[in-house]
Write an enzyme that holds these catalytic residues in place. Structure first.
Site, PDB file in Angstrom:
ATOM      1  N   ASP A  61      32.853  34.819  41.514  1.00  0.00           N
ATOM      2  CA  ASP A  61      34.141  35.500  41.572  1.00  0.00           C
ATOM      3  C   ASP A  61      35.034  34.948  42.677  1.00  0.00           C
ATOM      4  OD1 ASP A  61      34.054  37.208  39.411  1.00  0.00           O
ATOM      5  OD2 ASP A  61      33.093  38.838  40.503  1.00  0.00           O
ATOM      6  N   ASN A 126      42.382  40.289  44.919  1.00  0.00           N
ATOM      7  CA  ASN A 126      41.544  41.488  44.996  1.00  0.00           C
ATOM      8  C   ASN A 126      42.041  42.459  46.057  1.00  0.00           C
ATOM      9  OD1 ASN A 126      39.667  41.350  42.974  1.00  0.00           O
ATOM     10  ND2 ASN A 126      37.950  40.756  44.276  1.00  0.00           N
TER      11      ASN A 126
END
Length: 272
Positions: A61, A126
């Site tokens: 990720d 994020n």
């Protein structure tokens, strides 16, 4: 279903050399693309450049976050190929590369424009995590929104998260899960020293400012997407970024699939 002639398009495959043994997956992906008539350019993450119509990001990720932020400026779709653990942002792994390439060439994918946030010249897809300079004790964080005082926290830190990041650190700290296409931000205190401190969801148009308390001098540590860290003196300002990340998704229910398959959402412990 309309097919796309990717032989006339520029395709990049970006990989993270720091991920354990990415080369078998790279070889498999390159072979699949070559068989479709494409001529992919393969590059390490430190060598990224613009000029592509579609990008495959091979890694965990962290790799996908980094690659997606880079290509947000050129509005280039990025498809993640997971070599990490859970792979929240990817739907492709070593076992379904051929299926993924077939879907891409058949135009059987969606592109979601994901909200990003910025603080100065740093960007996050994020979240930003703000912690005190002293890691061994809690710090005091004064929160203002649009220059209006909201509250102050004594806590180990604060998380300012996008909807994409709501399933990351913010979730572990007790924050809500936000549908990724909502235009909102989440502010989550980390281990606050009060029972009344709860996560706060605000519109993405708000300007969030975290400062030290009056009369206190304390540096903050600002961490973007869990990787890019720097020290900041006394004030952090976070707001919506001008650009959005373009994530290519192969499933219509990608968000709900992540909840079911990777977070085991709503599954009884006895059935795991």
């Amino acid at each position: 279903m309309e097919c796309v002639d990717f032989s006339t398009k520029n395709i990049a495959v970006v990989f993270n050399e720091g991920v354990k043994n990415p080369y078998p997956v790279l070889q498999k992906l390159e072979q699949s693309l070559l068989e479709k008539g494409a001529k992919p350019e393969i590059m390490e993450i430190k060598e990224m450049k613009f000029g592509f119509d579609f990008v495959f990001a091979v890694g965990g990720d962290g790799t996908i976050l980094h690659v997606s932020k880079f290509y947000a400026m050129s509005k280039t779709p990025v498809l993640g190929v997971n070599l990490g653990r859970l792979g929240y942002l990817s739907q492709v792994n070593a076992d379904n590369i051929q299926l993924a390439v077939d879907k891409v060439f058949n135009n059987a994918f969606n592109v979601e424009k994901r909200l990003m946030i910025k603080s100065g010249e740093k960007y996050a897809l994020n979240d930003f995590v703000i912690k005190g300079a002293c890691a061994t004790r809690s710090s005091r964080f004064v929160l203002s929104i649009n220059d209006k005082f909201v509250c102050d926290y004594i806590a180990d830190g604060l998380i300012v998260s996008t909807p994409t990041g709501s399933t990351a650190y913010g979730l572990s700290a007790g924050g809500p899960v936000i549908y990724p296409m909502l235009d909102a931000l989440v502010i989550v205190p980390i281990c606050p020293h009060t029972l009344t401190a709860r996560p706060l969801v605000v519109p993405s148009s708000e300007v969030i400012k975290i400062t030290t308390a009056e009369g206190e001098s304390n540096e903050f540590n600002l961490i973007a997407d869990g990787a890019d860290s720097c020290d900041v003196s006394n004030e952090v300002v976070i707001q919506k970024a001008e650009n959005k990340a373009y994530l290519a998704l192969l499933q219509d229910d990608a968000f709900y699939s992540v909840l079911r398959d990777k977070l085991h959402w709503g599954v009884s412990p006895r059935s795991l």
